[in-house]
Design an enzyme around this catalytic site. Structure first.
Site, PDB file in Angstrom:
ATOM      1  N   LEU A 158       0.816  -1.215   0.000  1.00 42.86           N
ATOM      2  CA  LEU A 158       0.000   0.000   0.000  1.00 42.86           C
ATOM      3  C   LEU A 158       0.848   1.262   0.000  1.00 42.86           C
ATOM      4  O   LEU A 158       0.515   2.235  -0.680  1.00 42.86           O
ATOM      5  CB  LEU A 158      -0.920   0.014   1.232  1.00 42.86           C
ATOM      6  CG  LEU A 158      -2.233  -0.749   1.155  1.00 42.86           C
ATOM      7  CD1 LEU A 158      -3.037  -0.518   2.430  1.00 42.86           C
ATOM      8  CD2 LEU A 158      -3.039  -0.323  -0.057  1.00 42.86           C
TER       9      LEU A 158
ATOM     10  N   ASP B  30      11.082   3.729   4.646  1.00 42.10           N
ATOM     11  CA  ASP B  30      10.729   2.360   5.003  1.00 42.10           C
ATOM     12  C   ASP B  30      11.890   1.784   5.800  1.00 42.10           C
ATOM     13  O   ASP B  30      13.048   2.206   5.629  1.00 42.10           O
ATOM     14  CB  ASP B  30      10.495   1.522   3.740  1.00 42.10           C
ATOM     15  CG  ASP B  30       9.711   0.245   4.010  1.00 42.10           C
ATOM     16  OD1 ASP B  30       8.533   0.196   3.637  1.00 42.10           O
ATOM     17  OD2 ASP B  30      10.284  -0.695   4.608  1.00 42.10           O
TER      18      ASP B  30
ATOM     19  N   ASP C 297      12.927   3.781  10.776  1.00 43.04           N
ATOM     20  CA  ASP C 297      12.247   2.945  11.756  1.00 43.04           C
ATOM     21  C   ASP C 297      11.290   3.860  12.512  1.00 43.04           C
ATOM     22  O   ASP C 297      11.728   4.677  13.325  1.00 43.04           O
ATOM     23  CB  ASP C 297      13.258   2.305  12.709  1.00 43.04           C
ATOM     24  CG  ASP C 297      12.615   1.378  13.735  1.00 43.04           C
ATOM     25  OD1 ASP C 297      11.368   1.411  13.879  1.00 43.04           O
ATOM     26  OD2 ASP C 297      13.352   0.630  14.411  1.00 43.04           O
TER      27      ASP C 297
ATOM     28  N   SER D 191      -7.884   0.862   9.430  1.00 49.66           N
ATOM     29  CA  SER D 191      -8.285  -0.441   8.886  1.00 49.66           C
ATOM     30  C   SER D 191      -9.678  -0.759   9.381  1.00 49.66           C
ATOM     31  O   SER D 191     -10.082  -0.329  10.475  1.00 49.66           O
ATOM     32  CB  SER D 191      -7.320  -1.535   9.349  1.00 49.66           C
ATOM     33  OG  SER D 191      -7.822  -2.822   9.039  1.00 49.66           O
TER      34      SER D 191
ATOM     35  N   TYR E 143      -3.212  -5.927  16.254  1.00 53.96           N
ATOM     36  CA  TYR E 143      -3.348  -5.103  15.048  1.00 53.96           C
ATOM     37  C   TYR E 143      -4.646  -4.295  15.104  1.00 53.96           C
ATOM     38  O   TYR E 143      -4.667  -3.100  14.829  1.00 53.96           O
ATOM     39  CB  TYR E 143      -3.324  -5.997  13.808  1.00 53.96           C
ATOM     40  CG  TYR E 143      -3.540  -5.258  12.514  1.00 53.96           C
ATOM     41  CD1 TYR E 143      -2.523  -4.513  11.937  1.00 53.96           C
ATOM     42  CD2 TYR E 143      -4.783  -5.291  11.865  1.00 53.96           C
ATOM     43  CE1 TYR E 143      -2.730  -3.818  10.743  1.00 53.96           C
ATOM     44  CE2 TYR E 143      -4.992  -4.614  10.676  1.00 53.96           C
ATOM     45  CZ  TYR E 143      -3.962  -3.876  10.121  1.00 53.96           C
ATOM     46  OH  TYR E 143      -4.166  -3.189   8.949  1.00 53.96           O
TER      47      TYR E 143
ATOM     48  N   LYS F  45      -5.121  -0.161  15.209  1.00 56.06           N
ATOM     49  CA  LYS F  45      -5.844   0.587  14.192  1.00 56.06           C
ATOM     50  C   LYS F  45      -7.028   1.348  14.779  1.00 56.06           C
ATOM     51  O   LYS F  45      -7.381   2.435  14.296  1.00 56.06           O
ATOM     52  CB  LYS F  45      -6.289  -0.346  13.069  1.00 56.06           C
ATOM     53  CG  LYS F  45      -5.122  -0.879  12.235  1.00 56.06           C
ATOM     54  CD  LYS F  45      -4.296   0.252  11.630  1.00 56.06           C
ATOM     55  CE  LYS F  45      -3.198  -0.231  10.718  1.00 56.06           C
ATOM     56  NZ  LYS F  45      -2.424   0.856  10.097  1.00 56.06           N
TER      57      LYS F  45
ATOM     58  N   SER G 106      -2.581  -7.829  -1.813  1.00 55.87           N
ATOM     59  CA  SER G 106      -1.225  -7.637  -1.296  1.00 55.87           C
ATOM     60  C   SER G 106      -0.516  -8.983  -1.359  1.00 55.87           C
ATOM     61  O   SER G 106      -1.164 -10.031  -1.516  1.00 55.87           O
ATOM     62  CB  SER G 106      -1.278  -7.157   0.156  1.00 55.87           C
ATOM     63  OG  SER G 106      -1.836  -8.171   0.982  1.00 55.87           O
TER      64      SER G 106
END
Length: 255
Positions: free
Chosen positions: A24, A43, A69, A148, A162, A166, A197
């Site tokens: 993404l 990244d 990071d 998300s 996760y 989010k 993905s």
């Protein structure tokens, strides 16, 4: 009077994207560049992000890359300052970097929990605060956070850590939107569901069919569709939108 095309143009703007080495983040960087923005790609994967920036340059766009990071605030400041120096300011911040494990809640260890929250939520907090201070001083700017559907609706497809991160990103978006609105800075989020993905395509076909069947539109989202939503929120067309979460889920969550 602005024309429809100019409302979505990012000509003369500069953007900073985290987690832009693949997936993404890479699609978002391409979308911003195609809309006319100069882009700093960051990244933790130095090789991957340098390769993506090179691809954008080969396509005629202005793009630079640095390893980052997002868990490290000092590292974040270093990269952001480099973008400010290169572009004479940053107009658009996209907090995309994330870790997406699907470990069962019964098996998540403390180290994994802390790392997911550190990347997904603390990293977004650093990005919002660093960019927010810069944009507040300039009197303008756009911050877009990647949420998300997992932060809005329970699902066995993603880990609870996760999902918690989010959900936190959505709360973070509203808090910064309220704080920065008087300074001409908008802060919004996009909340994708299942988007194509490498991780999704690694699933067996039966599992993919089951997931797609749960989406009213009957298919997965495409990275470029998420990128288009980010470009909209970064553009003059979204000047009156702040504190919002834009759902991109094919109808899985209707509200």
């Amino acid at each position: 009077m602005s024309t429809p095309s100019s409302l979505f143009s990012l000509e003369g703007r500069s953007a900073f994207v985290t987690g832009a080495g693949q997936g993404l983040g890479a699609a978002i960087a391409r979308g911003l560049a195609a809309a006319g923005a100069r882009v700093m790609l960051t990244d933790i994967d130095e090789h991957g992000v340098e390769g993506m920036a090179a691809c954008l340059r080969d396509a005629g766009h202005e793009a630079i890359a640095m390893p980052l990071d997002v868990r490290d605030e000092a590292d974040f400041w270093l990269c952001f300052d480099a973008a400010v120096q290169r572009f004479a300011g940053v107009d658009v911040m996209v907090n995309n970097a994330a870790r997406t494990p699907s470990t069962s809640l019964w098996d998540i260890g403390a180290e994994e929990w802390d790392d997911v929250l550190a990347i997904n939520l603390r990293g977004s907090f650093f990005g919002c605060r660093i960019a927010g201070r810069h944009m507040r001083e300039r009197g303008a700017g756009r911050i877009v956070n990647l949420g998300s559907i997992a932060g809005q609706q329970a699902s066995a497809a993603t880990g609870v850590h996760y999902a918690a991160s989010k959900a936190g990103v959505i709360a973070l978006t509203r808090a910064f939107a309220q704080e920065l609105a008087p300074h001409g800075v908008t802060v919004n989020a996009v909340a994708p569901a299942a988007v194509r993905s490498p991780m999704l395509e690694a699933m067996d076909e039966a599992r993919q069919r089951t997931l797609a069947a749960g989406i009213p539109l009957g298919r997965f989202g495409e990275p470029d569709e998420v990128a288009a939503a980010v470009v909209y929120l970064a553009s003059p067309a979204a000047a009156f939108v702040t504190g919002a979460t834009l759902d991109l889920n094919g109808g899985r969550l209707m509200r």
